[in-house]
Design an enzyme around this catalytic site. Structure first.
Site, PDB file in Angstrom:
ATOM      1  CG  ASP A  31      -3.702  11.240 -21.704  1.00 23.17           C
ATOM      2  OD1 ASP A  31      -4.050  11.884 -22.730  1.00 23.17           O
ATOM      3  OD2 ASP A  31      -2.829  10.464 -21.449  1.00 23.17           O
ATOM      4  CG  HIS A  32      -0.897  14.448 -22.060  1.00 20.52           C
ATOM      5  ND1 HIS A  32       0.437  14.219 -21.632  1.00 20.52           N
ATOM      6  CD2 HIS A  32      -1.469  13.201 -22.418  1.00 20.52           C
ATOM      7  CE1 HIS A  32       0.733  12.922 -21.724  1.00 20.52           C
ATOM      8  NE2 HIS A  32      -0.224  12.322 -22.285  1.00 20.52           N
ATOM      9  CG  HIS A  36      -0.114  15.355 -26.940  1.00 22.03           C
ATOM     10  ND1 HIS A  36       0.644  15.022 -25.686  1.00 22.03           N
ATOM     11  CD2 HIS A  36      -0.858  14.064 -26.951  1.00 22.03           C
ATOM     12  CE1 HIS A  36       0.485  13.782 -25.304  1.00 22.03           C
ATOM     13  NE2 HIS A  36      -0.682  13.339 -26.067  1.00 22.03           N
ATOM     14  CG  HIS A  66       1.816  11.198 -29.640  1.00 20.20           C
ATOM     15  ND1 HIS A  66       1.615   9.729 -29.113  1.00 20.20           N
ATOM     16  CD2 HIS A  66       0.957  11.432 -29.074  1.00 20.20           C
ATOM     17  CE1 HIS A  66       0.718   9.546 -28.374  1.00 20.20           C
ATOM     18  NE2 HIS A  66       0.204  10.602 -27.926  1.00 20.20           N
ATOM     19  CG  HIS A  72      -3.782  12.612 -27.270  1.00 18.96           C
ATOM     20  ND1 HIS A  72      -2.800  11.666 -27.529  1.00 18.96           N
ATOM     21  CD2 HIS A  72      -4.898  12.707 -28.397  1.00 18.96           C
ATOM     22  CE1 HIS A  72      -3.186  11.317 -28.756  1.00 18.96           C
ATOM     23  NE2 HIS A  72      -4.290  11.548 -29.275  1.00 18.96           N
ATOM     24  CG  ASP A 102       1.622  10.607 -24.489  1.00 19.71           C
ATOM     25  OD1 ASP A 102       2.074  10.823 -23.531  1.00 19.71           O
ATOM     26  OD2 ASP A 102       0.275  10.611 -24.747  1.00 19.71           O
TER      27      ASP A 102
HETATM   28 ZN    ZN Z   1      -0.906  10.427 -22.609  1.00 20.29          ZN
HETATM   29 ZN    ZN Z   2      -1.273  11.250 -26.413  1.00 24.10          ZN
END
Ligand code: ZN
Ligand code: ZN
Length: 305
Positions: free
Chosen positions: A67-68, A63, A140, A65, A210
């Site tokens: 951090d990914h 996804h 999520h 976000h 997530d």
């Molecule tokens: Zn995450």
């Molecule tokens: Zn996330």
């Protein structure tokens, strides 16, 4: 025996800690690499784990976000500096390609290799030389996908006595039957199942990204040999998990039990926990075959007994 190795490159949620980088997991089999998520800094881990920036690689993004995904651009740039020519498979939400194209253009990054993009959607998203990759919708706060990476099935165990008793001469014909193909012996056709056991299924690695646990994901991950699941919070922080659409370690364990997986690996730990041993303890009460991921951890996934 073909080796199937899962290596954790980053195991923290949202923000890195001194010992945990942002999410990324690599699956390796016969020189082929499937990289799941690309947290910032992933390229250094790709180098230190010798995954090979020129290797046959498929990148799955769960996804959008930060951090990914923010590690993806740096990794692609380094591949280009190394003059990679081989195409790279990329799977992720539709808008991933847009983000990549815009940022690459703004930063004047020209890639030396083609990207073959497949938008994530429920069902089979890609077949590579060594893997079949399936996706399902995760639960999520933004559009997110979970993935199952499966190796192809193998022919059943070969029984030489059976082949001999049918008069099949040793050599090429044995090898054909061993590979699951039928042969003709004089006028008689010999089917592989006459001399082998039933076809054996390939190993399956599940990666939740997530998510909250869901019925849909229980079916999707059913029977995985290794399940890597969101374990952002401890169960005493379940409210936060519900609110931010993540899971607790206890929920991950309950999920693993329901989905009847062989082994559970907890990952994506909130930086609030300096130690994750209490998260592992609470999970093991429900699902004993649970371990915590750590950066650099490699798991050699064995064939089921
Ligand atoms: Zn995450
Ligand atoms: Zn996330």
């Amino acid at each position: 025996m073909v080796k199937l190795v899962v290596t954790f490159l980053g195991t923290s949620a949202a923000a890195p800690t001194a010992h945990r980088g942002l999410p990324a997991v690599a699956v390796r089999r016969e020189g082929e690499v499937v990289l799941m998520d690309c947290g910032e800094g992933v390229q250094r881990r790709v180098l230190s784990e010798s995954l090979g920036i020129g290797s046959d690689m498929t990148i799955l993004i769960t996804h959008l976000h930060g951090d990914h995904v923010t590690g993806l651009l740096g990794l692609l740039q380094t591949m280009s500096l190394a003059q990679r020519r081989k195409p790279l498979n990329l799977v992720g939400p539709e808008k991933l390609l847009k983000w990549l194209e815009i940022t690459a253009e703004l930063l004047h990054i020209g890639l030396t290799f083609p990207i073959r993009f497949s938008p994530a959607k429920p069902g089979v998203v890609l077949r590579t030389g060594g893997f079949r990759i399936r996706a399902a919708r995760a639960a999520h706060s933004v559009e997110a996908f979970s993935y199952v990476v499966e190796e192809p099935g193998r022919p059943g165990i070969f029984y030489p006595e059976k082949a001999k008793s049918l008069g099949v001469p040793e050599g090429k014909l044995w090898s054909r039957l061993q590979k699951g193909r039928s042969i003709t012996l004089g006028r008689r056709r010999v089917e592989p199942l006459e001399v082998t056991g039933p076809r054996r299924v390939g190993r399956k690695i599940g990666y939740s990204g997530d998510t909250r646990p869901s019925e849909r994901l229980t079916r999707f991950f059913s029977g995985c040999d290794l399940l890597i699941f969101d374990s952002t919070f401890r169960d005493t922080d379940r409210e936060k998990a519900v609110e931010r659409k993540h899971s607790t370690s206890l929920e991950a364990a309950e999920f693993a039990r329901k989905a009847k997986v062989r082994q559970l690996v907890l990952t994506h730990f909130s930086a609030r926990y300096t130690s994750v041993s209490s998260l592992v303890r609470e999970a093991r009460r429900v699902f004993p075959n649970t371990i915590a991921a750590s950066d650099g951890l490699s798991i050699d996934v064995a064939y089921p007994a």
